[in-house]
Design a protein around this motif. Structure first.
Motif, PDB file in Angstrom:
ATOM      1  N   GLY A  93      22.239 -67.574  58.132  1.00  0.00           N
ATOM      2  CA  GLY A  93      21.392 -68.322  57.226  1.00  0.00           C
ATOM      3  C   GLY A  93      20.057 -68.540  57.460  1.00  0.00           C
ATOM      4  N   GLN A  94      19.494 -68.591  58.837  1.00  0.00           N
ATOM      5  CA  GLN A  94      18.108 -68.745  59.262  1.00  0.00           C
ATOM      6  C   GLN A  94      17.514 -67.152  59.568  1.00  0.00           C
ATOM      7  OE1 GLN A  94      18.372 -72.678  58.722  1.00  0.00           O
ATOM      8  NE2 GLN A  94      16.715 -71.367  59.170  1.00  0.00           N
ATOM      9  N   LYS A  95      18.189 -66.166  59.335  1.00  0.00           N
ATOM     10  CA  LYS A  95      17.381 -64.805  59.687  1.00  0.00           C
ATOM     11  C   LYS A  95      17.256 -64.003  58.389  1.00  0.00           C
ATOM     12  CE  LYS A  95      19.355 -62.467  63.104  1.00  0.00           C
ATOM     13  NZ  LYS A  95      18.391 -62.621  64.270  1.00  0.00           N
ATOM     14  N   GLU A  96      16.366 -63.200  58.554  1.00  0.00           N
ATOM     15  CA  GLU A  96      16.286 -62.027  57.262  1.00  0.00           C
ATOM     16  C   GLU A  96      17.107 -61.125  57.295  1.00  0.00           C
ATOM     17  OE1 GLU A  96      12.407 -59.603  55.752  1.00  0.00           O
ATOM     18  OE2 GLU A  96      12.045 -60.830  57.289  1.00  0.00           O
ATOM     19  N   HIS A  97      17.514 -60.345  58.283  1.00  0.00           N
ATOM     20  CA  HIS A  97      18.321 -59.329  58.448  1.00  0.00           C
ATOM     21  C   HIS A  97      19.579 -59.887  58.971  1.00  0.00           C
ATOM     22  CE1 HIS A  97      14.894 -56.763  57.481  1.00  0.00           C
ATOM     23  NE2 HIS A  97      14.559 -57.243  58.252  1.00  0.00           N
ATOM     24  N   SER A  98      20.436 -60.233  57.988  1.00  0.00           N
ATOM     25  CA  SER A  98      21.716 -60.979  58.485  1.00  0.00           C
ATOM     26  C   SER A  98      23.065 -60.429  58.067  1.00  0.00           C
ATOM     27  CB  SER A  98      21.722 -62.431  58.295  1.00  0.00           C
ATOM     28  OG  SER A  98      21.434 -62.609  56.698  1.00  0.00           O
ATOM     29  N   ALA A  99      22.945 -59.393  57.351  1.00  0.00           N
ATOM     30  CA  ALA A  99      24.119 -58.662  56.634  1.00  0.00           C
ATOM     31  C   ALA A  99      25.373 -58.376  57.500  1.00  0.00           C
ATOM     32  CB  ALA A  99      24.027 -57.608  55.873  1.00  0.00           C
ATOM     33  N   ARG A 100      25.068 -57.921  58.776  1.00  0.00           N
ATOM     34  CA  ARG A 100      26.043 -58.004  59.915  1.00  0.00           C
ATOM     35  C   ARG A 100      26.775 -58.641  60.314  1.00  0.00           C
ATOM     36  NH1 ARG A 100      25.469 -53.256  64.792  1.00  0.00           N
ATOM     37  NH2 ARG A 100      27.509 -53.327  65.377  1.00  0.00           N
ATOM     38  N   LEU A 101      25.754 -59.831  60.449  1.00  0.00           N
ATOM     39  CA  LEU A 101      26.386 -61.006  61.088  1.00  0.00           C
ATOM     40  C   LEU A 101      27.514 -61.752  59.925  1.00  0.00           C
ATOM     41  CD1 LEU A 101      23.356 -63.077  62.719  1.00  0.00           C
ATOM     42  CD2 LEU A 101      25.570 -62.036  63.746  1.00  0.00           C
ATOM     43  N   VAL A 102      27.023 -61.812  58.902  1.00  0.00           N
ATOM     44  CA  VAL A 102      27.893 -62.562  57.734  1.00  0.00           C
ATOM     45  C   VAL A 102      29.053 -61.554  57.485  1.00  0.00           C
ATOM     46  CG1 VAL A 102      27.807 -63.145  55.206  1.00  0.00           C
ATOM     47  CG2 VAL A 102      25.648 -63.061  56.576  1.00  0.00           C
ATOM     48  N   GLN A 103      29.056 -60.119  57.642  1.00  0.00           N
ATOM     49  CA  GLN A 103      30.177 -59.301  57.461  1.00  0.00           C
ATOM     50  C   GLN A 103      31.295 -59.641  58.433  1.00  0.00           C
ATOM     51  OE1 GLN A 103      29.278 -55.125  58.052  1.00  0.00           O
ATOM     52  NE2 GLN A 103      31.192 -54.646  57.123  1.00  0.00           N
ATOM     53  N   MET A 131      23.911 -66.061  51.022  1.00  0.00           N
ATOM     54  CA  MET A 131      25.487 -65.861  51.136  1.00  0.00           C
ATOM     55  C   MET A 131      25.967 -66.631  52.217  1.00  0.00           C
ATOM     56  SD  MET A 131      26.642 -64.319  48.387  1.00  0.00           S
ATOM     57  CE  MET A 131      26.211 -62.997  47.273  1.00  0.00           C
ATOM     58  N   ALA A 132      25.339 -66.343  53.413  1.00  0.00           N
ATOM     59  CA  ALA A 132      25.734 -67.159  54.537  1.00  0.00           C
ATOM     60  C   ALA A 132      25.671 -68.826  54.507  1.00  0.00           C
ATOM     61  CB  ALA A 132      24.753 -66.676  55.564  1.00  0.00           C
ATOM     62  N   ARG A 133      24.771 -69.015  53.955  1.00  0.00           N
ATOM     63  CA  ARG A 133      24.575 -70.686  53.802  1.00  0.00           C
ATOM     64  C   ARG A 133      25.757 -70.954  52.781  1.00  0.00           C
ATOM     65  NH1 ARG A 133      18.104 -72.376  53.528  1.00  0.00           N
ATOM     66  NH2 ARG A 133      17.859 -71.251  55.493  1.00  0.00           N
ATOM     67  N   ALA A 134      26.026 -70.312  51.743  1.00  0.00           N
ATOM     68  CA  ALA A 134      26.730 -70.769  50.570  1.00  0.00           C
ATOM     69  C   ALA A 134      28.402 -70.731  51.414  1.00  0.00           C
ATOM     70  CB  ALA A 134      26.951 -69.809  49.436  1.00  0.00           C
ATOM     71  N   ALA A 135      28.589 -69.488  52.183  1.00  0.00           N
ATOM     72  CA  ALA A 135      30.029 -69.648  52.731  1.00  0.00           C
ATOM     73  C   ALA A 135      30.110 -70.887  53.861  1.00  0.00           C
ATOM     74  CB  ALA A 135      29.948 -68.154  53.443  1.00  0.00           C
ATOM     75  N   ALA A 136      29.110 -70.947  54.590  1.00  0.00           N
ATOM     76  CA  ALA A 136      29.192 -72.015  55.393  1.00  0.00           C
ATOM     77  C   ALA A 136      29.530 -73.375  54.896  1.00  0.00           C
ATOM     78  CB  ALA A 136      27.717 -72.118  56.488  1.00  0.00           C
ATOM     79  N   ARG A 185      35.249 -66.892  52.579  1.00  0.00           N
ATOM     80  CA  ARG A 185      35.658 -65.328  52.994  1.00  0.00           C
ATOM     81  C   ARG A 185      35.015 -64.491  52.125  1.00  0.00           C
ATOM     82  NH1 ARG A 185      41.267 -64.215  51.517  1.00  0.00           N
ATOM     83  NH2 ARG A 185      40.278 -64.118  49.436  1.00  0.00           N
ATOM     84  N   ASP A 186      35.206 -64.572  50.807  1.00  0.00           N
ATOM     85  CA  ASP A 186      34.778 -63.591  49.454  1.00  0.00           C
ATOM     86  C   ASP A 186      33.133 -63.453  49.663  1.00  0.00           C
ATOM     87  OD1 ASP A 186      37.245 -63.081  48.897  1.00  0.00           O
ATOM     88  OD2 ASP A 186      37.351 -64.543  47.188  1.00  0.00           O
ATOM     89  N   LEU A 187      32.492 -64.830  49.782  1.00  0.00           N
ATOM     90  CA  LEU A 187      30.982 -64.798  49.868  1.00  0.00           C
ATOM     91  C   LEU A 187      30.633 -63.701  50.916  1.00  0.00           C
ATOM     92  CD1 LEU A 187      30.496 -68.362  48.931  1.00  0.00           C
ATOM     93  CD2 LEU A 187      29.742 -66.515  47.733  1.00  0.00           C
ATOM     94  N   ALA A 188      31.168 -64.100  52.352  1.00  0.00           N
ATOM     95  CA  ALA A 188      30.619 -63.505  53.193  1.00  0.00           C
ATOM     96  C   ALA A 188      30.818 -61.910  53.047  1.00  0.00           C
ATOM     97  CB  ALA A 188      31.317 -63.888  54.407  1.00  0.00           C
ATOM     98  N   LEU A 189      32.140 -61.621  52.721  1.00  0.00           N
ATOM     99  CA  LEU A 189      32.277 -60.165  52.630  1.00  0.00           C
ATOM    100  C   LEU A 189      31.416 -59.432  51.448  1.00  0.00           C
ATOM    101  CD1 LEU A 189      36.085 -60.130  52.736  1.00  0.00           C
ATOM    102  CD2 LEU A 189      34.543 -59.432  54.391  1.00  0.00           C
ATOM    103  N   LYS A 190      31.213 -60.184  50.548  1.00  0.00           N
ATOM    104  CA  LYS A 190      30.008 -59.825  49.361  1.00  0.00           C
ATOM    105  C   LYS A 190      28.887 -59.562  49.757  1.00  0.00           C
ATOM    106  CE  LYS A 190      28.829 -60.967  44.737  1.00  0.00           C
ATOM    107  NZ  LYS A 190      28.484 -62.121  43.655  1.00  0.00           N
TER     108      LYS A 190
END
Length: 211
Positions: free
Chosen positions: A119-129, A169-174, A202-207
């Protein structure tokens, strides 16, 4: 010594799956510099299976003592009862010498750390996945139980606006996981509400990782 029957199945496949998740999450946490949390997950990956096997052995021995096989002699039953006492002492020793939070609880806390970092990073898709896949493979029911049994998760104070869709998405999932942990009841409605929020997380993170 009395041999134990072959049907003492301890769910090794399920345990190996859990160990794999713990190690994967530990690797992801080390990748973002959270070495203390990663170390706790790695310890759980080692100790958890030992405790699981110890419990399975104890349960099997106790069951045999309560319902001995036809033809078992009194001497064999006494030997079995002695094994059961030793197994009980082994389980007690593990609990007295190791701090053993639930593996699911550790997974939830680790996932929250990943989402907080993402939630604090610009390129974060892999972490969220990774967070989404671990929630998915752990299962919403198990995650909901872990959230009910542990203390409520602390609310996250985000610094600045989200730097991209993955971070949002990471912030919303958290936030969904924190909200789920604040539901403290144990009724069916409480459980369903917790599971619903976990599934949303889960769905937010996978999305976030979807193309």
């Amino acid at each position: 010594m009395t041999a134990l029957p072959l049907q003492m199945n301890v769910g090794l496949g399920e345990q190996q799956e859990k160990v794999g998740l713990l190690r994967r999450l530990a690797g992801a946490l080390r990748g973002v510099g959270r070495h203390a949390e990663a170390g706790e997950l790695e310890r759980a990956a080692v100790v958890g299976p030992v405790l699981e096997l110890a419990y399975a052995r104890l349960k099997g021995l106790q069951q045999l003592c309560l319902d001995p096989p036809r033809g078992m002699t009194r001497a064999q039953w006494k030997d079995l009862a002695c094994q059961a006492r030793n197994a009980r002492q082994g389980v007690d020793w593990l609990h007295n010498h190791w701090y053993l939070p639930t593996e699911e609880g550790l997974l939830v806390e680790g996932v929250l750390v990943l989402l907080q970092t993402a939630g604090q990073k610009e390129h974060s898709a892999r972490l969220v996945q990774t967070a989404g896949e671990i929630l998915d493979r752990t299962g919403s029911h198990c995650v909901a139980i872990a959230l009910a049994e542990e203390d409520p998760l602390e609310e996250i104070g985000w610094h600045g606006p989200a730097a991209g869709p993955g971070a949002r998405m990471a912030r919303a999932a958290a936030t969904r996981l924190v909200e789920a942990s604040l539901i403290r009841g144990y009724g069916d409605a409480d459980e369903q509400a917790r599971m619903g929020l976990v599934e949303q997380a889960r769905d937010l993170a996978l999305k976030a990782a979807a193309p």
